[in-house]
Design an enzyme around this catalytic site. Structure first.
Site, short mmCIF file in Angstrom:
data_model
loop_
_atom_site.label_atom_id
_atom_site.label_comp_id
_atom_site.label_asym_id
_atom_site.label_seq_id
_atom_site.Cartn_x
_atom_site.Cartn_y
_atom_site.Cartn_z
N CYS A 78 31.23 36.97 37.44
CA CYS A 78 30.36 36.28 36.48
C CYS A 78 29.30 35.40 37.16
CB CYS A 78 31.22 35.50 35.48
SG CYS A 78 30.25 35.03 34.04
N HIS A 166 34.96 39.47 33.11
CA HIS A 166 36.10 38.70 33.64
C HIS A 166 37.35 39.59 33.73
CE1 HIS A 166 34.38 34.64 33.67
NE2 HIS A 166 33.61 35.12 32.70
N GLU A 168 40.13 38.85 34.93
CA GLU A 168 41.34 38.04 34.82
C GLU A 168 41.78 37.82 33.38
OE1 GLU A 168 38.37 37.10 35.70
OE2 GLU A 168 37.83 35.09 35.01
#
Ligand code: XMP
Length: 508
Positions: A78, A166, A168
């Site tokens: 990001c 993202h 995660e």
């Protein structure tokens, strides 16, 4: 131990990156972007986190790339992706719409080792205000979505990768595969960060650290202090002296039950009945923060008096865990204190004890896994979090032994009810609150004017945010009935349906 370094630029998701990498049994550490540690030979790769900043902002975070880019595998997420694109001469601009939420990959470079095993259509999670309009030469686009052309790129000739989404976040369905590709295939980390290896290396390290000295530890009944004690017990046995204080604010029968479990585990533990001292310190106090401070101070006094009786104590062990460590050195600085969450510890300087913190590198779920590995009983590992000041912050207003007794009975019916109904493990934290009001009721032919209790049960991951649990109505009906019938002095039960934020989990 092969290590990944995560540089934090202030993203709300940084800890999640670390937890996902640890899930892959790879050790990683988070450091602020402006305090890059000396990179030891164990460091196999670096991850840049996202950030609330725009890389075009005058005060945008700027990392020192000297020892990283081109030297070690790098994954920029990001903000990290935008920063690297701009740094190389690309164009990053505010996008006309904020790209937030789910998106699907419409193009994937199947040659890219970062995207191995991920197919077109894969859902990813976007959360950014800026977008990469143009990448510098030598940067190759490796994936796109309908709205974002440079959803990912790779720099030719070096192991540098960047992604706009993202991985995660749970909603990026192949996020773990991507992180695995990075840490295992690209960085070549061995997946040896396991509870077994942690126990083995930590026990050896503790033996080296404390040598033949004596260590004191305050047990709270919670998972962290318990696991810290069991680890130290394995390392130094009877030279670990544990102190478990009954502050009179624990759950019903908690002190006896937990003390017994500790003894069963072979811990060298002394139980200290300090109930009167705590009740005395709380007398007349109604302000939540004053109550917390009084309890904290009394704990220190009691602990101090006990620790002084242990000959030659040189070390104080604490169950500090990784989120506490990161918090105290984070990019944003320690977060604003909404409630002074004092935890067991914080002894006065004159005690001159050195600190030993065997769980400093672990997340909460890892503490539980290590605890299981060490044979700690499920009843201790799986228990709900319980605040240090205990029932004192669930009795609104002044705390008295009589109120503690009423609340213990109510809490016991509720929590035991959750266990009996198979709901306990589905709830993150539950408890009862004694309200400082009375209400009119009718029992038999009699008018009553008695106390009101509230029940609270929440779902959460880390206590930072929480949703109230949608417990079944028939369960709530049964518990309410049991409480009113069995606990003298209570004639009304409410269920708290507030989420955090804007409410908090505890009422005080
Ligand atoms: P709040 O009420 O802030 O609670 O939403 C979040 C988590 O922290 C616990 N808590 C405390 N823990 N000392 C503690 O050790 C405290 O003073 C304290 N206050 C709240 C709370 O039980 C929940 O798990």
């Amino acid at each position: 131990m092969d290590t990944i370094i995560i540089l934090d630029f202030g993203s709300q998701y940084t800890q999640l990156i670390a937890r996902k990498i640890r899930e892959l049994n790879v050790y990683c550490e988070i450091h602020p972007y402006n305090k890059i540690p000396q990179l030891s030979p164990d460091v196999r790769g670096v991850v840049f986190s996202g950030s609330p900043f725009s890389c075009n902002a005058p005060d945008a975070p700027i990392p020192d790339l000297t020892h990283i880019k081109g030297r070690l595998p790098l994954l920029a997420v990001c903000y990290g992706a935008q920063y690297l694109a701009k740094w190389g001469g690309g164009v990053v601009q505010q996008s006309s719409t904020r790209e937030y939420g789910r998106a699907n990959l419409t193009y994937i470079d199947t040659e890219s080792p970062l995207l191995k095993g991920i197919a077109v259509g894969s859902q990813v999670w976007m959360s950014h205000g800026d977008t990469i309009q143009q990448v510098p030469s030598g940067y190759r686009c490796i994936c796109s979505t309908g709205d974002v052309r440079y959803a990912g790129y790779q720099i030719e000739g070096e192991p540098t990768y960047a992604i706009q989404f993202h991985p995660e976040v749970h909603h990026s369905v192949d996020g773990l595969t991507l992180l695995r590709n990075f840490v295992v295939d690209i960085c070549r980390c061995s997946q040896n960060w396991t509870p077994e290896s942690f126990v083995e290396t930590t026990v050896a390290q503790l033996r080296r650290q404390v040598g033949d000295d004596t260590v004191v530890l305050g047990l709270s009944g919670g998972v962290d202090s318990t696991v810290a004690a069991v680890l130290l017990n394995k390392a130094i046995g009877r030279r670990l002296h544990c102190i478990f204080v009954d502050n009179g604010l624990l759950r019903k029968n908690e002190f006896q039950n937990v003390l017994e479990s500790y003894r069963d585990m072979g811990l060298n533990v002394k139980g200290v009945d300090a109930r009167e001292q705590f009740y005395g310190a709380l007398r007349g106090l109604t302000e939540p923060e004053k109550k917390r401070k009084a309890i904290g101070k009394t704990f220190v006094d009691v602990f101090d008096a006990e620790a002084k009786q242990i000959a030659d104590a040189k070390w104080l062990a604490q169950g500090t865990i990784y989120p506490d460590v990161i918090e105290s050195s984070s990019v944003k600085g320690p977060s604003q204190t909404i409630k002074s969450h004092h935890n067991v510890g914080g002894l006065p300087d004159y005690m001159k004890l050195q600190l030993v913190e065997p769980l400093r590198s672990l997340f909460k779920d890892e503490v539980r896994r290590v605890g299981r590995q060490l044979g700690v009983k499920d009843s201790l590992i799986g228990r709900h979090p319980f605040p240090g000041p205990g029932l004192a912050i669930r009795i609104l207003g002044e705390v008295t032994p009589e109120k503690v007794h009423i609340l213990q009975e109510v809490d016991d019916i509720f929590v035991q009810g959750l266990r009996d109904a198979g709901l306990y493990d589905k709830v993150w934290q539950a408890g009862a609150i004694l309200l400082p009001i009375q209400s009119v009721g009718v029992m038999g032919d009699e008018r009553t004017y008695e106390r009101v209790v509230a029940l609270r049960a929440v779902e959460s991951v880390d206590g930072m945010t929480a949703d109230w649990c949608h417990l079944p109505y028939d369960f709530l009906a049964r518990v309410s009935n049991d409480i009113i019938n069995r606990v003298r002095g209570v004639n009304r039960v409410c269920y708290d349906i507030s989420s955090k934020p804007p409410a908090t989990i505890e009422w005080e």
